[in-house]
Design a protein around this motif. Structure first.
Motif, PDB file in Angstrom:
ATOM      1  N   ILE A  11      -0.788 -17.911   0.445  1.00  0.00           N
ATOM      2  CA  ILE A  11      -1.056 -16.584  -0.129  1.00  0.00           C
ATOM      3  C   ILE A  11      -0.614 -16.541  -1.582  1.00  0.00           C
ATOM      4  CG2 ILE A  11      -0.401 -14.144  -0.035  1.00  0.00           C
ATOM      5  CD1 ILE A  11      -0.252 -14.524   3.071  1.00  0.00           C
ATOM      6  N   GLN A  12       0.590 -17.031  -1.858  1.00  0.00           N
ATOM      7  CA  GLN A  12       1.098 -17.011  -3.233  1.00  0.00           C
ATOM      8  C   GLN A  12       0.252 -17.868  -4.156  1.00  0.00           C
ATOM      9  OE1 GLN A  12       3.621 -14.855  -4.248  1.00  0.00           O
ATOM     10  NE2 GLN A  12       2.618 -15.408  -6.164  1.00  0.00           N
ATOM     11  N   SER A  13      -0.178 -19.036  -3.677  1.00  0.00           N
ATOM     12  CA  SER A  13      -1.044 -19.903  -4.480  1.00  0.00           C
ATOM     13  C   SER A  13      -2.372 -19.217  -4.774  1.00  0.00           C
ATOM     14  CB  SER A  13      -1.272 -21.218  -3.745  1.00  0.00           C
ATOM     15  OG  SER A  13      -2.152 -22.039  -4.469  1.00  0.00           O
ATOM     16  N   CYS A  14      -2.933 -18.553  -3.776  1.00  0.00           N
ATOM     17  CA  CYS A  14      -4.182 -17.812  -3.941  1.00  0.00           C
ATOM     18  C   CYS A  14      -4.031 -16.745  -5.019  1.00  0.00           C
ATOM     19  CB  CYS A  14      -4.584 -17.186  -2.603  1.00  0.00           C
ATOM     20  SG  CYS A  14      -5.957 -16.032  -2.705  1.00  0.00           S
ATOM     21  N   PHE A  20      -8.541 -19.481  -4.259  1.00  0.00           N
ATOM     22  CA  PHE A  20      -8.298 -19.566  -2.828  1.00  0.00           C
ATOM     23  C   PHE A  20      -7.287 -20.668  -2.549  1.00  0.00           C
ATOM     24  CE2 PHE A  20     -11.698 -22.464  -3.763  1.00  0.00           C
ATOM     25  CZ  PHE A  20     -11.426 -23.588  -2.991  1.00  0.00           C
ATOM     26  N   ALA A  21      -6.732 -20.642  -1.351  1.00  0.00           N
ATOM     27  CA  ALA A  21      -5.786 -21.671  -0.914  1.00  0.00           C
ATOM     28  C   ALA A  21      -5.874 -21.777   0.598  1.00  0.00           C
ATOM     29  CB  ALA A  21      -4.366 -21.317  -1.341  1.00  0.00           C
ATOM     30  N   ALA A  22      -5.546 -22.955   1.114  1.00  0.00           N
ATOM     31  CA  ALA A  22      -5.611 -23.198   2.553  1.00  0.00           C
ATOM     32  C   ALA A  22      -4.254 -23.639   3.075  1.00  0.00           C
ATOM     33  CB  ALA A  22      -6.652 -24.264   2.861  1.00  0.00           C
ATOM     34  N   ILE A  34       4.125  -8.565  11.407  1.00  0.00           N
ATOM     35  CA  ILE A  34       2.963  -7.794  10.967  1.00  0.00           C
ATOM     36  C   ILE A  34       3.037  -7.640   9.447  1.00  0.00           C
ATOM     37  CG2 ILE A  34       4.000  -5.526  11.334  1.00  0.00           C
ATOM     38  CD1 ILE A  34       1.141  -4.750  12.474  1.00  0.00           C
ATOM     39  N   HIS A  35       1.892  -7.877   8.798  1.00  0.00           N
ATOM     40  CA  HIS A  35       1.890  -7.891   7.340  1.00  0.00           C
ATOM     41  C   HIS A  35       0.506  -7.560   6.789  1.00  0.00           C
ATOM     42  CE1 HIS A  35       0.528 -11.899   8.519  1.00  0.00           C
ATOM     43  NE2 HIS A  35      -0.094 -11.970   7.347  1.00  0.00           N
ATOM     44  N   ILE A  36       0.476  -7.300   5.502  1.00  0.00           N
ATOM     45  CA  ILE A  36      -0.762  -7.125   4.738  1.00  0.00           C
ATOM     46  C   ILE A  36      -0.602  -7.954   3.464  1.00  0.00           C
ATOM     47  CG2 ILE A  36      -1.270  -4.810   5.628  1.00  0.00           C
ATOM     48  CD1 ILE A  36      -0.232  -3.703   2.961  1.00  0.00           C
ATOM     49  N   HIS A  37      -1.699  -8.214   2.781  1.00  0.00           N
ATOM     50  CA  HIS A  37      -1.615  -8.903   1.501  1.00  0.00           C
ATOM     51  C   HIS A  37      -2.839  -8.577   0.656  1.00  0.00           C
ATOM     52  CE1 HIS A  37      -3.799 -11.798   3.992  1.00  0.00           C
ATOM     53  NE2 HIS A  37      -2.717 -11.954   4.713  1.00  0.00           N
ATOM     54  N   ASP A  38      -2.790  -9.033  -0.581  1.00  0.00           N
ATOM     55  CA  ASP A  38      -3.815  -8.695  -1.570  1.00  0.00           C
ATOM     56  C   ASP A  38      -5.039  -9.595  -1.522  1.00  0.00           C
ATOM     57  OD1 ASP A  38      -2.196  -6.681  -2.581  1.00  0.00           O
ATOM     58  OD2 ASP A  38      -1.238  -8.017  -4.025  1.00  0.00           O
ATOM     59  N   CYS A  39      -5.111 -10.484  -0.570  1.00  0.00           N
ATOM     60  CA  CYS A  39      -6.253 -11.392  -0.510  1.00  0.00           C
ATOM     61  C   CYS A  39      -6.911 -11.324   0.871  1.00  0.00           C
ATOM     62  CB  CYS A  39      -5.818 -12.821  -0.826  1.00  0.00           C
ATOM     63  SG  CYS A  39      -4.395 -13.400   0.083  1.00  0.00           S
ATOM     64  N   LEU A  90      -7.192 -19.657   5.571  1.00  0.00           N
ATOM     65  CA  LEU A  90      -7.719 -19.710   4.217  1.00  0.00           C
ATOM     66  C   LEU A  90      -7.502 -18.347   3.569  1.00  0.00           C
ATOM     67  CD1 LEU A  90      -9.353 -21.474   2.207  1.00  0.00           C
ATOM     68  CD2 LEU A  90     -11.414 -20.493   3.200  1.00  0.00           C
ATOM     69  N   SER A  91      -6.780 -18.328   2.453  1.00  0.00           N
ATOM     70  CA  SER A  91      -6.562 -17.105   1.683  1.00  0.00           C
ATOM     71  C   SER A  91      -7.524 -17.125   0.500  1.00  0.00           C
ATOM     72  CB  SER A  91      -5.116 -17.040   1.178  1.00  0.00           C
ATOM     73  OG  SER A  91      -4.219 -17.039   2.256  1.00  0.00           O
ATOM     74  N   ILE A  92      -8.244 -16.018   0.302  1.00  0.00           N
ATOM     75  CA  ILE A  92      -9.273 -15.963  -0.743  1.00  0.00           C
ATOM     76  C   ILE A  92      -9.060 -14.722  -1.602  1.00  0.00           C
ATOM     77  CG2 ILE A  92     -11.746 -15.927  -1.240  1.00  0.00           C
ATOM     78  CD1 ILE A  92     -12.150 -16.951   1.664  1.00  0.00           C
TER      79      ILE A  92
END
Length: 119
Positions: A11-14, A20-22, A34-39, A90-92
């Motif tokens: 996530i941080q790399s993305c 994107f990052a895998a 439980i979480h949310i993120h910007d990607c 995969l974070s995009i």
């Protein structure tokens, strides 16, 4: 592309690269609370696992299942098998996907349009 060994790192790399990052994960990494993120997130189950909670809806899953999770949708693995739980995440970055889209192909569609019928 470097494959990360934790969701948080991917996530941080993305976010840092705005692309994107895998991450290729096994049961040795404790699933995130439980979480949310910007990607965006694409979650592919290879083995193990049982149930995902995404925005207050439970989804049973099996090896080979894939989930498309929109940014800011709360989610976490609510049940995990005791066997090896292997998955690829995969974070995009959303703006990156918009740049890759065309008028004929909206790549963001699979993240923004979800069936709201009860399962």
């Amino acid at each position: 592309m470097k494959i990360c060994n934790s969701c948080k790192t991917a996530i941080q790399s993305c976010l840092d690269t705005q692309t994107f990052a895998a991450a290729h994960l096994y049961n040795d990494e404790k699933p995130m609370a439980i979480h949310i993120h910007d990607c965006y997130e694409i979650y592919f189950s290879i083995s193990g696992g049982k149930q995902f909670l995404i925005d207050n809806r439970f989804y049973d899953f099996s090896p080979g299942d894939i989930f498309f999770i929109n940014q800011y949708e709360s989610h976490y693995l609510s049940q995990i098998d005791s066997v090896t739980h292997e998955r690829i995440v995969l974070s995009i970055y959303p703006d990156y996907l918009k740049k890759c889209s065309s008028p004929q192909t909206d790549l963001n569609y699979c993240f923004s349009c979800r069936d709201t019928a009860a399962s």
